[in-house]
Design an enzyme around this catalytic site. Structure first.
Site, PDB file in Angstrom:
ATOM      1  N   GLY A  69      -1.874   9.053  -1.174  1.00  0.00           N
ATOM      2  CA  GLY A  69      -1.574   7.810  -1.866  1.00  0.00           C
ATOM      3  C   GLY A  69      -0.588   7.975  -2.992  1.00  0.00           C
ATOM      4  N   ASN A 117      -5.469  -1.000  -7.021  1.00  0.00           N
ATOM      5  CA  ASN A 117      -4.245  -1.106  -6.238  1.00  0.00           C
ATOM      6  C   ASN A 117      -4.500  -1.926  -4.977  1.00  0.00           C
ATOM      7  OD1 ASN A 117      -3.708   0.419  -3.504  1.00  0.00           O
ATOM      8  ND2 ASN A 117      -5.203   1.674  -4.624  1.00  0.00           N
ATOM      9  N   PHE A 121      -0.575   0.176   2.341  1.00  0.00           N
ATOM     10  CA  PHE A 121       0.125   1.159   3.186  1.00  0.00           C
ATOM     11  C   PHE A 121       1.636   0.932   3.183  1.00  0.00           C
ATOM     12  CE2 PHE A 121      -3.669   2.048   6.306  1.00  0.00           C
ATOM     13  CZ  PHE A 121      -4.340   2.709   5.298  1.00  0.00           C
ATOM     14  N   ASN A 181      -7.308   7.700   8.051  1.00  0.00           N
ATOM     15  CA  ASN A 181      -7.692   6.769   6.996  1.00  0.00           C
ATOM     16  C   ASN A 181      -8.178   5.460   7.623  1.00  0.00           C
ATOM     17  OD1 ASN A 181      -7.981   5.128   4.760  1.00  0.00           O
ATOM     18  ND2 ASN A 181      -5.979   5.604   3.889  1.00  0.00           N
ATOM     19  N   SER A 184      -9.153   2.164   3.701  1.00  0.00           N
ATOM     20  CA  SER A 184      -8.422   1.398   2.703  1.00  0.00           C
ATOM     21  C   SER A 184      -8.895  -0.051   2.736  1.00  0.00           C
ATOM     22  CB  SER A 184      -6.915   1.446   2.973  1.00  0.00           C
ATOM     23  OG  SER A 184      -6.250   0.508   2.149  1.00  0.00           O
ATOM     24  N   ASN A 186      -7.134  -2.493   1.706  1.00  0.00           N
ATOM     25  CA  ASN A 186      -5.944  -3.322   1.545  1.00  0.00           C
ATOM     26  C   ASN A 186      -5.214  -3.636   2.841  1.00  0.00           C
ATOM     27  OD1 ASN A 186      -6.285  -3.324  -1.306  1.00  0.00           O
ATOM     28  ND2 ASN A 186      -5.445  -1.243  -1.363  1.00  0.00           N
ATOM     29  N   THR A 187      -5.775  -3.240   3.970  1.00  0.00           N
ATOM     30  CA  THR A 187      -5.271  -3.629   5.283  1.00  0.00           C
ATOM     31  C   THR A 187      -6.370  -4.418   5.972  1.00  0.00           C
ATOM     32  OG1 THR A 187      -3.796  -1.712   5.472  1.00  0.00           O
ATOM     33  CG2 THR A 187      -4.439  -2.803   7.518  1.00  0.00           C
ATOM     34  N   LYS A 226     -11.465   9.764   6.464  1.00  0.00           N
ATOM     35  CA  LYS A 226     -11.661   9.297   5.085  1.00  0.00           C
ATOM     36  C   LYS A 226     -12.442   7.986   5.100  1.00  0.00           C
ATOM     37  CE  LYS A 226      -9.300   8.852   0.655  1.00  0.00           C
ATOM     38  NZ  LYS A 226      -8.022   9.090  -0.064  1.00  0.00           N
ATOM     39  N   ASN A 255     -12.781   6.805  -0.506  1.00  0.00           N
ATOM     40  CA  ASN A 255     -11.636   5.982  -0.865  1.00  0.00           C
ATOM     41  C   ASN A 255     -11.989   5.119  -2.080  1.00  0.00           C
ATOM     42  OD1 ASN A 255      -9.104   4.540  -0.571  1.00  0.00           O
ATOM     43  ND2 ASN A 255      -9.197   4.963   1.613  1.00  0.00           N
ATOM     44  N   THR A 256     -11.192   4.107  -2.353  1.00  0.00           N
ATOM     45  CA  THR A 256     -11.434   3.197  -3.479  1.00  0.00           C
ATOM     46  C   THR A 256     -12.555   2.215  -3.150  1.00  0.00           C
ATOM     47  OG1 THR A 256      -9.706   1.722  -2.650  1.00  0.00           O
ATOM     48  CG2 THR A 256      -9.070   3.365  -4.295  1.00  0.00           C
ATOM     49  N   GLY A 277     -10.913   5.625 -10.038  1.00  0.00           N
ATOM     50  CA  GLY A 277     -11.219   6.154 -11.351  1.00  0.00           C
ATOM     51  C   GLY A 277     -12.713   6.298 -11.565  1.00  0.00           C
TER      52      GLY A 277
END
Length: 345
Positions: A69, A117, A121, A181, A184, A186-187, A226, A255-256, A277
């Site tokens: 990333g 974020n 991708f 992956n 995520s 975000n997809t 992941k 992951n996040t 974080g």
């Protein structure tokens, strides 16, 4: 400690005055400039600390790696490796180039030392990615390089397997290991691949294609998957049952997260996307513990999510991880975090 490390707290003040994505790109460019000049490289960058470990049959210089990333296009592999990492993972790459989500799409939450974020991708596509990887020297100099693969946003989820197979075939000759992956946020619908029939179909196809590629290239490349931190115990158990069945060699946890319970009320906390974080640290530990309990001692686990200190890296190892990866901690602590974590684990 190198001058580059000592200067980071001052540099961070300036970087945090910029838009987060602009600061990210500027930092990579400056690091590359330092690396490209041999004289400044010797003066400013450290010597990689040696704490040898074996991971998925691979010999690591130390068990602290860079998470995927940070360098989505594999354009800065050697420069990032020079920060002292024992292994480096780049991507996520998709078969075709894509812009990702509209900007702004990266947000700092300084009070939580966290990021959100929703990049989606964004990358230059498989051909450009492979060209960048081939230009790097990290592997030739004994480094371990992981290549992280995904699917294009425009590819329907029912056709996702084809994107993963295309990427696996492309990166296979150039990787020490490949990360799949499927986590995520975000997809659209990507995380659906972590469950049931979808995961079975994907892992079966990857296993078969890897066997073909191993015969073709005369080398066996480990595969890791992941996963997300937002899984139920039942979902973790189901994944743990499928991974060894289909010959996977490792799992990256995690992951996040989509959970906002630890950042409620903070500026940007309501932005969509994946939170990284410290708020992810405990979630990641719980997933690692459960995976180790279900998988036994043999399958590799890489712990990632919320490491801002050597002590937190050690917690990942104590929970059952064999190695760790850093990302958001680098933004807040700078490259000195790498050596601190190496010493701790």
């Amino acid at each position: 400690m190198s001058l580059f490390f000592n200067a980071y707290p001052l540099a961070r003040t300036a970087l945090f005055s910029l838009d987060a994505e602009t600061a990210h790109e500027l930092t990579l460019r400056r690091l590359q400039q330092v690396y490209d000049c041999r004289h400044t490289r010797r003066l400013l960058l450290p010597t990689t600390q040696s704490r040898p470990r074996t991971l998925m049959g691979l010999s690591l210089r130390n068990p602290v790696g860079l998470a995927a990333g940070l360098d989505k296009n594999g354009a800065h592999i050697d420069a990032l490796a020079a920060l002292g990492f024992g292994f480096v993972e780049v991507g996520t790459v998709t078969p075709r180039p894509q812009d990702g989500n509209p900007k702004p799409r990266l947000f700092r939450l300084p009070r939580a030392q966290a990021l959100i974020n929703r990049f989606g991708f964004n990358n230059l596509g498989l051909d450009a990615f492979i060209a960048n990887v081939r230009r790097s020297n990290f592997r030739q100099e004994g480094g371990i390089l992981g290549l992280n693969i995904g699917k294009n946003a425009a590819t329907p989820i029912e056709e996702a397997v084809n994107d993963y197979l295309t990427c696996l075939e492309g990166v296979y000759p150039h990787a020490d290991y490949v990360t799949v992956n499927i986590s995520s946020p975000n997809t659209t619908n990507l995380r659906a691949l972590q469950g049931g029939d979808e995961l079975t179909t994907l892992l079966s196809a990857l296993q078969q294609r890897r066997e073909e590629l191993a015969d073709r290239h005369g080398r066996f490349v480990p595969l890791a998957v992941k996963i997300a931190p937002d899984l139920s115990t039942e979902q973790i158990d189901a994944i743990a049952e499928l991974l060894p069945r289909f010959g996977m060699d490792g799992v990256i946890a995690t992951n996040t997260t989509l959970d906002r319970s630890k950042v409620q009320g903070l500026p940007h906390a309501d932005e969509s996307g994946g939170l990284s974080g410290p708020p992810v640290h405990e979630l990641s530990l719980a997933v690692i513990r459960r995976l180790r309990e279900r998988l036994g001692p043999d399958m590799a686990i890489i712990g990632v999510g919320g490491i801002l200190s050597g002590a937190q890296a050690r917690e990942k190892i104590e929970a059952g991880a064999d190695a760790v990866q850093l990302y958001t901690g680098l933004i807040y602590r700078g490259p000195a975090l790498v050596g601190e974590c190496v010493q701790a684990v």
